[in-house]
Enzyme design. Structure first.
Site, PDB file in Angstrom:
ATOM      1  CD  GLU A  98      -3.036  -0.965   2.190  1.00  0.00           C
ATOM      2  OE1 GLU A  98      -3.011   0.009   3.009  1.00  0.00           O
ATOM      3  OE2 GLU A  98      -3.918  -1.688   2.264  1.00  0.00           O
ATOM      4  NE  ARG A 152      -2.475   3.791   4.868  1.00  0.00           N
ATOM      5  CZ  ARG A 152      -2.898   2.774   5.782  1.00  0.00           C
ATOM      6  NH1 ARG A 152      -3.253   1.721   5.192  1.00  0.00           N
ATOM      7  NH2 ARG A 152      -3.278   3.045   6.794  1.00  0.00           N
ATOM      8  N   GLY A 212      -7.067   0.625  15.264  1.00  0.00           N
ATOM      9  CA  GLY A 212      -7.634  -0.386  15.975  1.00  0.00           C
ATOM     10  C   GLY A 212      -8.819  -0.408  16.281  1.00  0.00           C
ATOM     11  CB  ALA A 213     -11.742   1.981  15.688  1.00  0.00           C
ATOM     12  CD  GLU A 214     -12.605  -1.949  12.367  1.00  0.00           C
ATOM     13  OE1 GLU A 214     -11.284  -1.648  12.131  1.00  0.00           O
ATOM     14  OE2 GLU A 214     -13.678  -1.263  12.272  1.00  0.00           O
ATOM     15  CG  ASP A 335     -15.584   0.206   9.637  1.00  0.00           C
ATOM     16  OD1 ASP A 335     -14.819   1.028  10.030  1.00  0.00           O
ATOM     17  OD2 ASP A 335     -15.077  -0.738   9.134  1.00  0.00           O
ATOM     18  CE  LYS A 362     -13.596   2.194   5.867  1.00  0.00           C
ATOM     19  NZ  LYS A 362     -13.798   1.268   7.019  1.00  0.00           N
ATOM     20  CG  ASN A 425     -10.430   1.248   2.754  1.00  0.00           C
ATOM     21  OD1 ASN A 425      -9.515   1.682   3.140  1.00  0.00           O
ATOM     22  ND2 ASN A 425     -11.189   0.573   3.426  1.00  0.00           N
ATOM     23  CD1 TRP A 426      -6.449   0.676   1.536  1.00  0.00           C
ATOM     24  CD2 TRP A 426      -4.848   1.780   0.502  1.00  0.00           C
ATOM     25  NE1 TRP A 426      -6.057  -0.106   0.543  1.00  0.00           N
ATOM     26  CE2 TRP A 426      -5.077   0.429   0.052  1.00  0.00           C
ATOM     27  CE3 TRP A 426      -3.784   2.417  -0.066  1.00  0.00           C
ATOM     28  CZ2 TRP A 426      -4.103  -0.171  -1.149  1.00  0.00           C
ATOM     29  CZ3 TRP A 426      -3.101   2.204  -1.107  1.00  0.00           C
ATOM     30  CH2 TRP A 426      -3.216   0.920  -1.460  1.00  0.00           C
TER      31      TRP A 426
HETATM   32 CA    CA Z   1     -12.888   0.481  10.598  1.00  0.00          CA
END
Ligand code: CA
Length: 589
Positions: A98, A152, A212-214, A335, A362, A425-426
């Site tokens: 990435e 990235r 880390g939010a998941e 999310d 998103k 996304n990214w």
């Molecule tokens: Ca997420």
């Protein structure tokens, strides 16, 4: 720090003039800020512009994050002569590539899987140094990561190269040798934080976030002195436990928009990817992530906007204080992060000169926001099949949610689009000042959202409060989508409308645009060159699965285009192309 002023001898005056005419003012580039400061400390913008074109010194090439280069030796008329100049196989495999490579003083710096950092001779691809932090895989006790051991890329400033590591460390390496100059642990040990994003530089500080939010964390962004690694400031993105006192007025204000005991899981809001810097406004822009847990009914029972989840934050670059915020998804339930790449543009909108920030988070809507005040200017759908909201209210700038969107509040599961992967996304967008278009790697997807009824927080596990990883009741049939799974969309940000689109062949990669009227894009296994005005595909070559983001630079009169591409099976590889390049393909194609 004093550095000799780099002057580029291969400057394309014509394209530079065109750039200045359309984009104003020029955005300085990270590594050169101190080098080009006048004696009174003000940055000489003209000198910065002159120095910049042949290199790629920060993630988005400039601090406005445009992923645009004025180089035009390779152009729409000759791009069919593009051939491999060199390639280099990264001796480290893992998750998807990435990174966007940087080029400074003839050396290319980039990262591979597992936070592996390397420097190559940008003319030949010969290795100069490599540095492996030796971070174990998650299955061997390494850090918990939602989405692979990806990275990235690096930042450059002065004589150092900076990388954020999967285990939460920020490291400064000597640019010439790759030896460690300093290292700081930016995250609390034993918690589920990780770093995958590229650091950025602002006013001599290295800016770094985390993910880390998941799993359940409290998001924040930190600035470290680039020379010493000393912490300059830290700004949280969501409030902590009010009983512990608030770090700032912004946290006190935010806490009024939360209910229950959100601090137990952490609340989320991780700033895991996007930053931009406007040196004139002295603002660092931060895109914040989703809620933890995802389901708002569990995270903040009874509702609330839950500031500053899924927001663009404008922070004072000197102390990190919040100046304004704009929340793209109030009370996130899905999310829908606002960590997607942002860029700073100066546009004429309805006859008015506006300094804006644009983002396609998103949630499927393309936002144009005043970057000095945070005022909402426009928000329009860029994805095809959105079902969580029918639009953005032009007066309030808030999404108009559909009745089925709040699956937790409703106690009713629902198929909603986009999915947690997001409609973007990214993968970086690119801007081209000549066409006035933003090139956005978009995607269409749908997911079933259902709240779990027996939520319990578990360290080291996904804590989404939904059935995304299984369980739940019977589901209705998955709705079909009308739009392509992945595609490139060219949008006019001044009118916030789509101008053309090109479907991908397989997965999506990031984009880069040039003064040669080209857009380069990773499409499936290929790097493709597209006419920036029309969207016509002009050239393509196979680089392997998991294409990252292309960039370009010029050395000794030769313009190069580089991209990371290739899965573990094929071997992850840096690919570099030039007109009439003569290297043999390592894969015999
Ligand atoms: Ca997420």
């Amino acid at each position: 720090m004093q550095h000799p002023l780099r002057r580029n001898r291969f400057l394309f005056v014509a394209s530079l003039a065109a750039l200045v005419a359309v984009v104003h003012p020029p955005q300085p580039v990270a590594g050169q800020q101190s080098a080009n400061a006048d004696e009174d400390g003000t940055v000489n913008a003209a000198a910065l512009m002159e120095a910049a074109p042949a290199e790629w010194l920060s993630y988005g090439r400039d601090q406005a994050e445009t992923h645009y280069s004025p180089l035009d030796q390779i152009n729409a008329g000759n791009v069919d002569r593009l051939e491999l100049a060199w390639s280099w196989e990264i001796p480290k495999t893992g998750a998807r590539l990435e990174a966007t490579p940087l080029v400074s003083d003839g050396v290319m710096y980039a990262t591979g899987p597992h936070s592996f950092v390397f420097a190559l001779d940008a003319r030949t691809g010969e290795k100069i140094w490599q540095w492996d932090p030796g971070i174990p895989d998650e299955r061997q006790g390494g850090p918990s990561v939602c989405c692979g051991d990806v990275n990235r890329g690096v930042a450059i400033y002065g004589d150092k190269v900076y990388a954020g590591l999967l285990d939460g460390r920020l490291v400064a390496l000597n640019k010439a040798t790759g030896l460690v100059e300093w290292v700081v642990q930016t995250t609390p040990p034993g918690q589920d934080y990780s770093i995958t994003g590229a650091p950025r530089i602002a006013n001599g500080n290295v800016i770094i976030g985390n993910g880390g939010a998941e799993y359940g964390i409290r998001g924040y962004v930190t600035a470290y002195d680039a020379e010493t690694g000393a912490e300059a400031w830290r700004t949280y993105t969501v409030p902590g436990n009010p009983a512990d006192g608030f770090e700032s007025e912004a946290m006190r204000v935010a806490a009024d928009t939360w209910n229950g005991e959100w601090w137990v899981v952490g609340g989320g809001g991780s700033a895991w990817d996007t930053f931009a810097f406007d040196p004139e406004a002295n603002l660092v822009y931060v895109g914040t992530g989703n809620g933890a847990p995802w389901s708002r009914e569990i995270r903040s029972p009874g509702g609330g906007d839950n500031l500053y989840l899924s927001s663009i934050l404008a922070l004072n670059a000197d102390d990190g204080e919040l100046v304004w915020h704009y929340q793209t998804t109030p009370g996130d339930d899905w999310d829908y992060t606002a960590t997607q790449p942002m860029m700073l543009l100066d546009l004429t909108i309805d006859g008015r000169e506006r300094k804006v920030i644009v983002q396609a988070p998103k949630n499927g809507f393309f936002f144009v926001i005043d970057r000095l005040t945070g005022e909402f200017i426009s928000g329009q759908a860029y994805a095809d099949d959105l079902t969580w909201a029918s639009g953005i209210d032009p007066q309030t700038g808030r999404p108009i949610e559909t009745p089925e969107a709040r699956y937790g509040t409703n106690r009713q599961g629902a198929w909603l689009s986009p999915a947690p992967f997001g409609a973007h996304n990214w993968r970086p967008m690119a801007w081209n000042p000549a066409t006035g278009l933003v090139y956005l790697p978009a995607q269409n997807n749908v997911s079933y959202y259902e709240m779990v009824t027996d939520f319990q927080y578990t360290l080291g596990q996904w804590n989404t409060g939904t059935t995304i990883r299984g369980g739940g009741g019977p589901r209705p049939d998955r709705p079909s989508l009308t739009g392509p799974r992945t595609l490139l969309v060219a949008r006019d940000p001044a009118t916030n409308t789509e101008v053309w689109r090109a479907p991908s062949q397989g997965g999506n990669g990031g984009t880069m645009s040039t003064g040669g009227n080209l857009v380069f894009w990773g499409s499936g296994n290929r790097l493709v060159a597209i006419n920036a005005t029309t969207g016509e595909e002009l050239w393509a070559t196979e680089v392997g699965g998991g294409t990252a983001t292309p960039m370009t630079y010029q050395l000794d009169g030769v313009q190069y285009v580089s991209i990371l591409g290739g899965s573990t099976r094929e071997g992850p590889r840096m690919w570099t192309f030039a007109l009439d390049g003569s290297a043999e393909s390592p894969r015999g194609n």
